[in-house]
Design a protein around this motif. Structure first.
Motif, PDB file in Angstrom:
ATOM      1  N   PHE A 206      17.933 138.686  26.083  1.00 50.91           N
ATOM      2  CA  PHE A 206      18.335 139.152  27.240  1.00 50.91           C
ATOM      3  C   PHE A 206      19.951 138.583  27.772  1.00 50.91           C
ATOM      4  CE2 PHE A 206      14.392 141.469  27.455  1.00 50.91           C
ATOM      5  CZ  PHE A 206      15.277 143.071  28.681  1.00 50.91           C
ATOM      6  N   ALA A 207      20.240 137.921  26.985  1.00 52.41           N
ATOM      7  CA  ALA A 207      21.114 136.835  27.285  1.00 52.41           C
ATOM      8  C   ALA A 207      22.055 138.040  26.891  1.00 52.41           C
ATOM      9  CB  ALA A 207      21.633 135.919  26.312  1.00 52.41           C
ATOM     10  N   MET A 208      22.535 138.972  25.298  1.00 55.43           N
ATOM     11  CA  MET A 208      22.880 139.886  24.437  1.00 55.43           C
ATOM     12  C   MET A 208      23.230 140.974  25.320  1.00 55.43           C
ATOM     13  SD  MET A 208      21.805 141.893  20.773  1.00 55.43           S
ATOM     14  CE  MET A 208      20.815 142.789  22.302  1.00 55.43           C
ATOM     15  N   SER A 209      21.978 141.531  26.095  1.00 53.61           N
ATOM     16  CA  SER A 209      21.658 142.806  27.002  1.00 53.61           C
ATOM     17  C   SER A 209      22.932 142.194  28.397  1.00 53.61           C
ATOM     18  CB  SER A 209      20.441 142.770  27.851  1.00 53.61           C
ATOM     19  OG  SER A 209      19.578 143.749  28.226  1.00 53.61           O
ATOM     20  N   ASN A 210      22.214 141.442  28.892  1.00 49.33           N
ATOM     21  CA  ASN A 210      23.197 141.058  29.536  1.00 49.33           C
ATOM     22  C   ASN A 210      25.009 140.978  30.079  1.00 49.33           C
ATOM     23  OD1 ASN A 210      20.995 137.745  31.123  1.00 49.33           O
ATOM     24  ND2 ASN A 210      20.773 139.841  31.581  1.00 49.33           N
ATOM     25  N   ARG A 211      25.462 140.553  28.584  1.00 50.27           N
ATOM     26  CA  ARG A 211      26.548 140.614  28.097  1.00 50.27           C
ATOM     27  C   ARG A 211      27.065 142.387  28.579  1.00 50.27           C
ATOM     28  NH1 ARG A 211      24.987 135.480  28.319  1.00 50.27           N
ATOM     29  NH2 ARG A 211      26.329 134.345  28.333  1.00 50.27           N
ATOM     30  N   ILE A 212      26.454 142.819  27.328  1.00 49.15           N
ATOM     31  CA  ILE A 212      26.664 144.364  27.398  1.00 49.15           C
ATOM     32  C   ILE A 212      26.361 145.791  28.621  1.00 49.15           C
ATOM     33  CG2 ILE A 212      25.355 146.676  26.264  1.00 49.15           C
ATOM     34  CD1 ILE A 212      24.143 145.386  24.260  1.00 49.15           C
ATOM     35  N   ALA A 213      25.683 145.232  29.385  1.00 46.34           N
ATOM     36  CA  ALA A 213      26.065 145.627  30.505  1.00 46.34           C
ATOM     37  C   ALA A 213      26.652 145.237  31.575  1.00 46.34           C
ATOM     38  CB  ALA A 213      23.536 144.879  31.718  1.00 46.34           C
ATOM     39  N   HIS A 214      27.648 143.984  31.573  1.00 42.25           N
ATOM     40  CA  HIS A 214      28.925 143.448  32.291  1.00 42.25           C
ATOM     41  C   HIS A 214      29.377 144.231  31.840  1.00 42.25           C
ATOM     42  CE1 HIS A 214      31.330 139.846  34.278  1.00 42.25           C
ATOM     43  NE2 HIS A 214      31.613 140.213  33.138  1.00 42.25           N
ATOM     44  N   TYR A 215      30.320 144.300  30.810  1.00 45.78           N
ATOM     45  CA  TYR A 215      30.914 144.597  29.986  1.00 45.78           C
ATOM     46  C   TYR A 215      31.581 146.224  30.492  1.00 45.78           C
ATOM     47  CZ  TYR A 215      30.056 145.948  25.029  1.00 45.78           C
ATOM     48  OH  TYR A 215      29.110 146.558  24.103  1.00 45.78           O
ATOM     49  N   ILE A 216      30.171 146.671  29.816  1.00 44.77           N
ATOM     50  CA  ILE A 216      29.660 148.449  30.633  1.00 44.77           C
ATOM     51  C   ILE A 216      30.436 148.116  31.957  1.00 44.77           C
ATOM     52  CG2 ILE A 216      29.222 148.651  27.993  1.00 44.77           C
ATOM     53  CD1 ILE A 216      26.332 149.102  29.383  1.00 44.77           C
ATOM     54  N   ASP A 217      29.951 147.363  32.749  1.00 43.45           N
ATOM     55  CA  ASP A 217      29.841 147.737  34.240  1.00 43.45           C
ATOM     56  C   ASP A 217      28.302 148.682  34.444  1.00 43.45           C
ATOM     57  OD1 ASP A 217      30.569 147.574  36.891  1.00 43.45           O
ATOM     58  OD2 ASP A 217      31.603 149.198  37.054  1.00 43.45           O
ATOM     59  N   LEU A 218      28.004 147.945  33.857  1.00 44.64           N
ATOM     60  CA  LEU A 218      26.651 149.176  34.033  1.00 44.64           C
ATOM     61  C   LEU A 218      25.917 149.323  35.292  1.00 44.64           C
ATOM     62  CD1 LEU A 218      23.975 151.021  32.207  1.00 44.64           C
ATOM     63  CD2 LEU A 218      22.536 148.526  32.055  1.00 44.64           C
ATOM     64  N   ARG A 219      25.306 150.315  35.906  1.00 45.82           N
ATOM     65  CA  ARG A 219      24.913 149.846  36.935  1.00 45.82           C
ATOM     66  C   ARG A 219      22.928 150.268  37.230  1.00 45.82           C
ATOM     67  NH1 ARG A 219      28.895 149.388  41.253  1.00 45.82           N
ATOM     68  NH2 ARG A 219      30.585 148.857  39.698  1.00 45.82           N
ATOM     69  N   PRO A 220      22.657 149.581  38.128  1.00 45.92           N
ATOM     70  CA  PRO A 220      21.066 149.926  38.368  1.00 45.92           C
ATOM     71  C   PRO A 220      20.655 151.232  39.181  1.00 45.92           C
ATOM     72  CG  PRO A 220      21.615 147.792  39.622  1.00 45.92           C
ATOM     73  CD  PRO A 220      23.066 148.637  38.775  1.00 45.92           C
ATOM     74  N   ASN A 221      20.346 151.509  38.581  1.00 45.78           N
ATOM     75  CA  ASN A 221      19.803 153.435  39.505  1.00 45.78           C
ATOM     76  C   ASN A 221      19.247 152.720  40.511  1.00 45.78           C
ATOM     77  OD1 ASN A 221      18.765 153.123  36.175  1.00 45.78           O
ATOM     78  ND2 ASN A 221      18.565 155.390  36.690  1.00 45.78           N
ATOM     79  N   LYS A 222      19.532 153.299  41.930  1.00 51.64           N
ATOM     80  CA  LYS A 222      18.807 153.152  43.134  1.00 51.64           C
ATOM     81  C   LYS A 222      17.310 153.459  43.091  1.00 51.64           C
ATOM     82  CE  LYS A 222      18.800 158.364  44.998  1.00 51.64           C
ATOM     83  NZ  LYS A 222      18.812 158.451  44.024  1.00 51.64           N
ATOM     84  N   GLU A 223      16.427 153.737  41.941  1.00 53.99           N
ATOM     85  CA  GLU A 223      14.553 153.602  42.586  1.00 53.99           C
ATOM     86  C   GLU A 223      14.563 152.490  42.567  1.00 53.99           C
ATOM     87  OE1 GLU A 223      16.124 157.946  41.098  1.00 53.99           O
ATOM     88  OE2 GLU A 223      16.642 156.101  40.593  1.00 53.99           O
ATOM     89  N   PHE A 224      15.230 151.994  41.709  1.00 50.08           N
ATOM     90  CA  PHE A 224      14.788 149.676  41.055  1.00 50.08           C
ATOM     91  C   PHE A 224      14.731 149.024  42.037  1.00 50.08           C
ATOM     92  CE2 PHE A 224      16.199 150.679  36.757  1.00 50.08           C
ATOM     93  CZ  PHE A 224      15.152 150.751  36.145  1.00 50.08           C
ATOM     94  N   TYR A 225      15.849 149.440  43.618  1.00 46.80           N
ATOM     95  CA  TYR A 225      15.409 148.502  44.622  1.00 46.80           C
ATOM     96  C   TYR A 225      14.236 148.276  45.562  1.00 46.80           C
ATOM     97  CZ  TYR A 225      20.303 148.116  43.931  1.00 46.80           C
ATOM     98  OH  TYR A 225      21.453 148.126  43.566  1.00 46.80           O
ATOM     99  N   THR A 226      13.426 149.949  45.124  1.00 47.79           N
ATOM    100  CA  THR A 226      12.292 149.823  46.002  1.00 47.79           C
ATOM    101  C   THR A 226      10.896 150.066  45.900  1.00 47.79           C
ATOM    102  OG1 THR A 226      11.845 152.292  46.036  1.00 47.79           O
ATOM    103  CG2 THR A 226      13.316 150.965  48.180  1.00 47.79           C
ATOM    104  N   MET A 227      10.883 149.697  44.315  1.00 44.38           N
ATOM    105  CA  MET A 227       9.776 150.224  44.006  1.00 44.38           C
ATOM    106  C   MET A 227       9.290 148.129  43.655  1.00 44.38           C
ATOM    107  SD  MET A 227      11.037 151.581  40.110  1.00 44.38           S
ATOM    108  CE  MET A 227      10.160 151.083  38.745  1.00 44.38           C
TER     109      MET A 227
END
Length: 240
Positions: A206-227
């Motif tokens: 997930f260190a790798m996954s975090n960095r992928i999400a960082h440079y591609i500017d991956l945004r969470p789905n709104k559904e995750f916030y309330t699940m």
């Protein structure tokens, strides 16, 4: 994509966390929408790389994405983002499935999600903190613990076992010097060397996954916030 991989990703993103919400009305099944780079605000809502049109995707990837969305009611944005590189999509989710859905070891699904939350905070990854915080709430049935870990894991309502687990995960995450003392502390709390490997591997992946999400500017789905925040209330209603 093999059937086993599809089932593995479905296990992690599908049935266990989401079906209770579908059953209670917390999530509604949505009609399938073809992905397209022409849609308004697609780049901003998912990330900075274009999402291929559904008709341009390899069949195995399209099949997996359809299955996940059909079963969960929405499609986590990581699937859309990784579909930009089909070969990397397959490799990413194959390894994800291997470490997150293995049947051996002493780590529960909630343990694994908490490791991801804690290490993703250090790596400043909003997507993984929010998405895996949601999964932790579902698996653990604890609606506040992931939030506590996000703010300050050392002050969270954690057992000594969980503190030892996160301490080791964070040492790997920060690339600290790993010594025998780290392993000995884990052993005092019931973890063997194979469990240490699992904790370290999740932290590293997930260190790798975090960095992928960082440079591609991956945004969470709104559904995750309330699940998972209303599960206890839904359960009380069902028992009433």
């Amino acid at each position: 994509m093999s059937g086993s991989l599809l089932r593995g990703v479905w296990l992690c993103f599908g049935r266990p966390p989401f079906l209770p919400l579908l059953a209670s009305g917390g999530l509604q099944r949505q009609p399938w929408v073809a992905y397209s780079t022409k849609e308004e605000n697609t780049a901003r809502s998912v990330g900075r790389y274009p999402v291929p049109n559904k008709k341009d995707m390899p069949y195995d990837i399209m099949e997996l994405m359809e299955e996940v969305e059909r079963k969960t009611g929405f499609l986590p944005n990581v699937f859309k983002a990784m579909s930009h590189r089909p070969a990397e999509f397959r490799a990413f989710f194959a390894y994800y499935n291997t470490i997150m859905n293995k049947d051996t070891g002493r780590l529960s699904k909630a343990d694994k999600e908490l490791i991801i939350v804690a290490t993703s905070v250090v790596n400043r990854c909003p997507y993984c903190v929010i998405a895996h915080g949601a999964l932790h709430r579902i698996y653990s049935k604890q609606p506040t613990l992931a939030d506590q870990v996000t703010v300050n894991w050392q002050l969270a309502d954690l057992s000594d076992r969980d503190l030892a687990m996160l301490e080791f995960a964070l040492a790997v995450c920060r690339a600290d010097n790993i010594t025998e003392e780290h392993f000995q502390k884990l052993e005092r709390h019931g973890f063997d060397r194979e469990d240490a490997w699992d904790i370290g591997m999740i932290s590293a992946f997930f260190a790798m996954s975090n960095r992928i999400a960082h440079y591609i500017d991956l945004r969470p789905n709104k559904e995750f916030y309330t699940m998972g925040r209303m599960l206890s209330r839904e359960k009380e209603k069902e028992e009433a």
